[in-house]
Design a protein around this motif. Sequence first.
Motif, mmCIF file in Angstrom:
data_model
loop_
_atom_site.group_PDB
_atom_site.id
_atom_site.type_symbol
_atom_site.label_atom_id
_atom_site.label_comp_id
_atom_site.label_asym_id
_atom_site.label_seq_id
_atom_site.Cartn_x
_atom_site.Cartn_y
_atom_site.Cartn_z
ATOM 1 N N MET A 82 -93.114 -71.996 -52.171
ATOM 2 C CA MET A 82 -94.580 -71.924 -52.242
ATOM 3 C C MET A 82 -95.216 -73.141 -51.592
ATOM 4 O O MET A 82 -94.754 -74.268 -51.788
ATOM 5 C CB MET A 82 -95.049 -71.795 -53.692
ATOM 6 C CG MET A 82 -96.554 -71.619 -53.793
ATOM 7 S SD MET A 82 -97.049 -70.836 -55.324
ATOM 8 C CE MET A 82 -98.831 -70.838 -55.124
ATOM 9 N N PHE A 84 -98.626 -75.114 -51.526
ATOM 10 C CA PHE A 84 -99.872 -75.234 -52.289
ATOM 11 C C PHE A 84 -101.002 -75.747 -51.390
ATOM 12 O O PHE A 84 -100.763 -76.365 -50.349
ATOM 13 C CB PHE A 84 -99.679 -76.185 -53.465
ATOM 14 C CG PHE A 84 -98.881 -75.576 -54.583
ATOM 15 C CD1 PHE A 84 -99.501 -74.942 -55.636
ATOM 16 C CD2 PHE A 84 -97.500 -75.610 -54.558
ATOM 17 C CE1 PHE A 84 -98.765 -74.364 -56.649
ATOM 18 C CE2 PHE A 84 -96.753 -75.036 -55.568
ATOM 19 C CZ PHE A 84 -97.383 -74.411 -56.616
ATOM 20 N N ALA A 88 -99.075 -80.503 -52.749
ATOM 21 C CA ALA A 88 -98.365 -80.723 -54.029
ATOM 22 C C ALA A 88 -97.027 -81.426 -53.841
ATOM 23 O O ALA A 88 -96.051 -81.109 -54.525
ATOM 24 C CB ALA A 88 -98.198 -79.398 -54.790
ATOM 25 N N LEU A 89 -96.980 -82.384 -52.929
ATOM 26 C CA LEU A 89 -95.753 -83.179 -52.787
ATOM 27 C C LEU A 89 -95.712 -84.192 -53.922
ATOM 28 O O LEU A 89 -96.763 -84.660 -54.375
ATOM 29 C CB LEU A 89 -95.743 -83.920 -51.447
ATOM 30 C CG LEU A 89 -95.857 -83.061 -50.184
ATOM 31 C CD1 LEU A 89 -95.796 -83.953 -48.946
ATOM 32 C CD2 LEU A 89 -94.769 -82.012 -50.127
ATOM 33 N N LEU A 90 -94.507 -84.541 -54.357
ATOM 34 C CA LEU A 90 -94.376 -85.525 -55.434
ATOM 35 C C LEU A 90 -94.717 -86.904 -54.868
ATOM 36 O O LEU A 90 -94.056 -87.392 -53.952
ATOM 37 C CB LEU A 90 -92.960 -85.520 -56.007
ATOM 38 C CG LEU A 90 -92.475 -84.176 -56.563
ATOM 39 C CD1 LEU A 90 -91.074 -84.302 -57.134
ATOM 40 C CD2 LEU A 90 -93.427 -83.635 -57.619
ATOM 41 N N ASP A 91 -95.757 -87.517 -55.427
ATOM 42 C CA ASP A 91 -96.282 -88.773 -54.875
ATOM 43 C C ASP A 91 -95.259 -89.906 -54.885
ATOM 44 O O ASP A 91 -95.289 -90.778 -54.026
ATOM 45 C CB ASP A 91 -97.512 -89.221 -55.674
ATOM 46 C CG ASP A 91 -98.683 -88.283 -55.454
ATOM 47 O OD1 ASP A 91 -98.769 -87.700 -54.361
ATOM 48 O OD2 ASP A 91 -99.512 -88.126 -56.373
ATOM 49 N N LEU A 101 -85.158 -82.287 -53.092
ATOM 50 C CA LEU A 101 -85.128 -82.096 -54.555
ATOM 51 C C LEU A 101 -84.473 -80.782 -55.010
ATOM 52 O O LEU A 101 -83.591 -80.806 -55.870
ATOM 53 C CB LEU A 101 -86.548 -82.230 -55.130
ATOM 54 C CG LEU A 101 -86.655 -82.080 -56.645
ATOM 55 C CD1 LEU A 101 -85.894 -83.178 -57.371
ATOM 56 C CD2 LEU A 101 -88.115 -82.109 -57.086
ATOM 57 N N PRO A 102 -84.868 -79.615 -54.439
ATOM 58 C CA PRO A 102 -84.208 -78.380 -54.897
ATOM 59 C C PRO A 102 -82.706 -78.388 -54.622
ATOM 60 O O PRO A 102 -81.926 -77.861 -55.411
ATOM 61 C CB PRO A 102 -84.898 -77.277 -54.078
ATOM 62 C CG PRO A 102 -86.156 -77.882 -53.570
ATOM 63 C CD PRO A 102 -85.906 -79.340 -53.417
ATOM 64 N N ASP A 104 -80.777 -81.075 -54.581
ATOM 65 C CA ASP A 104 -80.182 -81.971 -55.579
ATOM 66 C C ASP A 104 -79.979 -81.262 -56.909
ATOM 67 O O ASP A 104 -78.971 -81.451 -57.583
ATOM 68 C CB ASP A 104 -81.101 -83.183 -55.815
ATOM 69 C CG ASP A 104 -81.021 -84.190 -54.680
ATOM 70 O OD1 ASP A 104 -80.014 -84.164 -53.946
ATOM 71 O OD2 ASP A 104 -81.951 -85.004 -54.538
ATOM 72 N N LEU A 105 -80.974 -80.461 -57.291
ATOM 73 C CA LEU A 105 -80.952 -79.870 -58.625
ATOM 74 C C LEU A 105 -80.125 -78.592 -58.720
ATOM 75 O O LEU A 105 -79.549 -78.300 -59.762
ATOM 76 C CB LEU A 105 -82.378 -79.592 -59.103
ATOM 77 C CG LEU A 105 -83.192 -80.822 -59.500
ATOM 78 C CD1 LEU A 105 -84.648 -80.460 -59.673
ATOM 79 C CD2 LEU A 105 -82.661 -81.427 -60.785
ATOM 80 N N ARG A 150 -90.145 -78.065 -47.502
ATOM 81 C CA ARG A 150 -89.632 -78.004 -48.874
ATOM 82 C C ARG A 150 -89.514 -76.547 -49.341
ATOM 83 O O ARG A 150 -88.570 -76.177 -50.037
ATOM 84 C CB ARG A 150 -90.561 -78.782 -49.816
ATOM 85 C CG ARG A 150 -90.052 -78.855 -51.229
ATOM 86 C CD ARG A 150 -90.920 -79.713 -52.124
ATOM 87 N NE ARG A 150 -92.246 -79.123 -52.316
ATOM 88 C CZ ARG A 150 -93.205 -79.673 -53.051
ATOM 89 N NH1 ARG A 150 -92.980 -80.831 -53.651
ATOM 90 N NH2 ARG A 150 -94.382 -79.092 -53.182
#
Lengths: 257, 247
Positions: A82, A84, A88-91, A101-102, A104-105, A150
Amino acid sequence: MIRTEHLFKSFDGRVVLNDISVEFDQGKTNLIIGQSGSGKTVLLKCLVGLHQIDSGSIYYDDTLFSALNFRELKQIRRDIGMIFQGGALLDSSTVEENVRLPLDLFTNQSAKEKRDRVDFCLDRVNLENANKLYPAELSGGMIKRVAIARAIVMNPKYLFCDEPNSGLDPMTSIVIDNLIKEITEEYSITTIINTHDMNSVLEIGEKIMYIHDGKKWWEGTKHDILHADNKELNEFVFASAMAKRAREVVDHGSARS
Amino acid sequence: MQFFDFIGRYFILMSKVFSRPEKRKIYRSRIMFEMEALGLNSIGIAAIISVFMGAVVTLQMSINLESPFIPRYLIGYATRETMILEFSSTVVALILAGKVGSNIASEIGTMRITEQIDALEIMGVNSASYLILPKIVATVLFFPFLTILSILIGTAGGYLIAIFTGVMNPSDYVEGLMYSFKTFSIWYSLIKMAFYALLITSISGFYGYFAKGNSLEVGRSSTKAVVVSSVMILIFDLILTQLLLIA
């Protein structure tokens, strides 16, 4: 393919989505258009499960998405990307960390594999050498491109874009539009774009739904929209001088032929 | 009714926070990051208030316990007990509720209104756990160290004021520090601080996570987080004292 059937959503007794039944095709850029406050963003958030619907059904291919439990929802969301409105990036994370991030998780890839995948996605959106930058150091267009990188890093089957062109200049908007369209076709993704930018509509609108006062008002393609016999849609589409001029050119062309 | 709504939503959020993490390795690195951001960066404020409070308590005691019937070493004893039993846990926690609590509520609240939390949810991440759990673990582990540091610095502050003002004999002060020492008092203080850390982080995380609207609302959430955390610290001070020292 994503399909909704008789979708209803209200907030504090105010009906925001009223009996929406629509089908969004795979491999196409499906656009939801409408005035501000018409219910576009609510519809998009219902489609991805950020809002609970009051009644109706949402299907992702053959899966009844609206009936999934928390665990199943988490699983299917790994197939969703998605973009946004504000990116909506993590600051607190760099561009590379945001995109990674996805991976990694949810994957067991090695550090090199993840780095290669992140580089590939950033190259795909024409963002080389931005890996170590923070969101605060990026322009609006770059933020959107990182958000796209992302969104595609996990090879999603479904891509949702909430006003991807808002706040961008016309040239950057075209770049973003074309990028989304290319990615949609390249990976055969079901892409749903929420917009009120008529440039996007005329550029990439393969399937368009016009939403008015929470209801599905019109459905068609970018070729149909300039000739639609629908008062509310025409008021929306031809609100700008550019769109009026486009219709004159099309009408003039038709008359000549 | 609003109270029960708050309690219900708080515990539902906590059940999400304490659910199984997606990948422990990622959480470990986030815990280390939060230890630095919330713990290490709070050492300065804890040290400054501790040294002054230790000094002031010693001064006050010296002035007010001026009597031939009261041994002077009791001033050192009273300073130590004040620091261990209440100041280095409860008062430091109240200060941290202001500093760390508002930081957490505004950080998570801003992430909420800028759709960063929605983005995490869409990726399939348990956003509550990813954002709040590392902060809780980091503070529960680190804040007790701040308590120990505060006790040491506070008592040192009292010693320094005794030397520099001559209000009492430093050797009497040291004798008082060692008089009738109970190890359990330290445990009591550390247990209280671990509870306070849990309260501050979870309540502030709760207010940030459910922030709505715009920057004004984030500010209000941050204020509420500090107020509610502070009140809860005082209530739990009473409860834990009753349970650990009296019951």
